[in-house]
Design a protein around this motif. Structure first.
Motif, mmCIF file in Angstrom:
data_model
loop_
_atom_site.group_PDB
_atom_site.id
_atom_site.type_symbol
_atom_site.label_atom_id
_atom_site.label_comp_id
_atom_site.label_asym_id
_atom_site.label_seq_id
_atom_site.Cartn_x
_atom_site.Cartn_y
_atom_site.Cartn_z
ATOM 1 N N ALA B 50 -26.273 72.399 -19.365
ATOM 2 C CA ALA B 50 -25.690 72.902 -18.115
ATOM 3 C C ALA B 50 -25.334 74.381 -18.230
ATOM 4 O O ALA B 50 -25.282 75.105 -17.224
ATOM 5 N N PRO B 53 -28.631 77.772 -17.659
ATOM 6 C CA PRO B 53 -28.890 78.651 -16.503
ATOM 7 C C PRO B 53 -27.748 79.629 -16.233
ATOM 8 O O PRO B 53 -27.994 80.732 -15.728
ATOM 9 N N MET B 54 -26.522 79.253 -16.612
ATOM 10 C CA MET B 54 -25.406 80.176 -16.409
ATOM 11 C C MET B 54 -25.511 81.352 -17.386
ATOM 12 O O MET B 54 -25.260 82.500 -17.021
ATOM 13 N N GLU B 77 -35.117 79.089 -13.318
ATOM 14 C CA GLU B 77 -35.942 78.186 -12.511
ATOM 15 C C GLU B 77 -36.333 76.949 -13.328
ATOM 16 O O GLU B 77 -36.342 75.832 -12.809
ATOM 17 N N HIS B 79 -34.674 75.435 -15.649
ATOM 18 C CA HIS B 79 -33.562 74.501 -15.875
ATOM 19 C C HIS B 79 -32.951 73.986 -14.572
ATOM 20 O O HIS B 79 -32.679 72.803 -14.441
ATOM 21 N N ASP B 80 -32.710 74.891 -13.628
ATOM 22 C CA ASP B 80 -32.129 74.431 -12.355
ATOM 23 C C ASP B 80 -33.200 73.840 -11.443
ATOM 24 O O ASP B 80 -32.966 72.844 -10.756
ATOM 25 N N GLY B 81 -34.346 74.468 -11.389
ATOM 26 C CA GLY B 81 -35.424 73.990 -10.524
ATOM 27 C C GLY B 81 -35.128 74.214 -9.056
ATOM 28 O O GLY B 81 -34.180 74.919 -8.694
ATOM 29 N N GLY B 82 -35.947 73.597 -8.203
ATOM 30 C CA GLY B 82 -35.815 73.769 -6.760
ATOM 31 C C GLY B 82 -34.746 72.875 -6.169
ATOM 32 O O GLY B 82 -34.272 71.931 -6.808
ATOM 33 N N GLY B 86 -35.336 69.773 -8.345
ATOM 34 C CA GLY B 86 -34.565 69.994 -9.559
ATOM 35 C C GLY B 86 -35.432 70.509 -10.690
ATOM 36 O O GLY B 86 -36.594 70.869 -10.480
ATOM 37 N N GLY B 87 -34.843 70.521 -11.907
ATOM 38 C CA GLY B 87 -35.586 71.019 -13.070
ATOM 39 C C GLY B 87 -35.098 70.320 -14.329
ATOM 40 O O GLY B 87 -34.820 69.119 -14.310
ATOM 41 N N LEU B 89 -32.309 70.198 -15.851
ATOM 42 C CA LEU B 89 -31.025 69.490 -15.795
ATOM 43 C C LEU B 89 -31.212 68.071 -15.258
ATOM 44 O O LEU B 89 -30.624 67.121 -15.761
ATOM 45 N N ARG B 90 -32.044 67.945 -14.221
ATOM 46 C CA ARG B 90 -32.264 66.590 -13.680
ATOM 47 C C ARG B 90 -33.046 65.731 -14.659
ATOM 48 O O ARG B 90 -32.826 64.525 -14.744
#
Lengths: 242, 242
Positions: B50, B53-54, B77, B79-82, B86-87, B89-90
């Motif tokens: 988590a 991306p931060m 992109e 890790h977080d994705g759309g 998602g990316g 993380l999901r």
């Protein structure tokens, strides 16, 4: 206290303090700026443009909600764009070229007024460090941006030879980008500012942001309009030309 | 002093200190973890996932070169994705589900060991505040990631019923994402660490990052393996199940 009354307060801040009220914009949009005054504006506003994706990244860096990050990330994409095609920053450099400046000079940030750099740096720090509600609320000047962009496109096209579809493409593109962003930001602020204290915080954040914008035009005016005293190291007419 | 000798030094740091050497990974990949030990790993490593991306947004927030930001943004992109799909993380939450955990519990970050949270928070701060060279160099643990991911996929598939293409999709995807990122980061570090002092700085940054990873496994081991003393507030077996 209600969503409606908070939205009214936020809109009143814009009506009173947004930089469309600054005399520099009347002068610019009315065709009364000299070519060098237009150039000074293009050079200095680059500093603000260049800071936008950094402040949005600062937002992502402190945002722990992946869904909110996914929604917010498009702001960076709008300004930085893709590796090959670029985005808003490259469109701003088209404007720089159109007014006779070397785009590499503009992109270097050399010649930017220190007061302008201080203001945009303060904005990045604000978004990184202040409560999340205020980081979001500080973006709500976008509520007022489309109307100034419309007036600007119209005024520049009417009064200046450099103005055409390509050189003004930054503003044209923002007309469709900003409303999407501000719809998200406004909804978030109205939902999360659920106490009088938080309503005040949101209003303070928007006020801060109007100060960031206004201070840049005051610095520009002082250096290039009246008294036209250019501080040491800042851009002087003739420098940085293509 | 040369690009080659610096790359050798960086690779030697991985050979000595990367967390593939930690006994927890032998235990995990060898099929010797209990279901609850696997769950504790999934819960705690979420904190690291988590944070990625931060920390990459923190990097963008201090990176003044639009071209570098454009190249670096794909990490967020990945890790977080759309918004919808998602990316990474999901994909991690798919693993959480597969081991019987409630993905909302895992995503809440409740139950993460404080020592793990301190380590990942230190990584975000490091990337935001240290010299740019070190912010980049700290990402170079990705040099060593594909081989541990390959061993992990193989070991988990061999030893655990929960392991299948869907539950391990995070690792599979990283096999193709990480090499692209590390090629950029390594090239940048080798080009910019052009004095002995900067070579040392790059090595210190990579060492710091190996510490961030190793400390998480030490915390996991102490809480859930030996002496298995779970600190107050951290996840206890039975909590957060689907």
């Amino acid at each position: 206290m209600s969503r409606e009354s908070l939205e009214e307060r936020l809109r009143a801040i814009g009506a009173e303090r947004y930089h469309d009220k600054h005399p520099f914009h009347d002068k610019l949009h009315g065709g009364e700026c000299s070519p060098d005054q237009v150039r000074a504006w293009v050079i200095n506003r680059w500093a603000y443009q260049a800071a936008i994706p950094m402040k949005d990244a600062a937002f992502l860096s402190r945002c722990t909600d992946p869904d909110m990050r996914r929604a917010w990330r498009s702001r960076i994409e709008d300004h930085d764009g893709g590796i090959n095609e670029g985005g808003g920053l490259r469109r701003w450099l088209k404007l720089a070229e159109a007014v006779g400046l070397d785009p590499d000079y503009v992109a270097s940030g050399r010649g930017v007024l220190p007061a302008t750099q201080f203001a945009v740096d303060a904005y990045i720090r604000y978004v990184r460090d202040m409560p999340l509600l205020q980081a979001v609320a500080s973006s709500l000047t976008e509520l007022f941006a489309p109307s100034i962009h419309e007036r600007r496109i119209e005024g520049l096209l009417e009064h200046y030879d450099f103005a055409n579809t390509e050189s003004l493409s930054y503003f044209k593109t923002r007309l469709s980008q900003a409303p999407k962003d501000v719809a998200y930001g406004l909804e978030w602020v109205l939902s999360h500012a659920d106490t009088p204290e938080k309503e005040d915080m949101a209003c303070e954040a928007l006020t801060f942001k109007t100060n960031v914008l206004w201070a840049q035009l005051d610095a520009l005016w002082g250096a290039y309009v009246e008294p036209a005293r250019i501080p040491p190291g800042a851009w002087r007419p003739g420098e940085g030309m293509a």
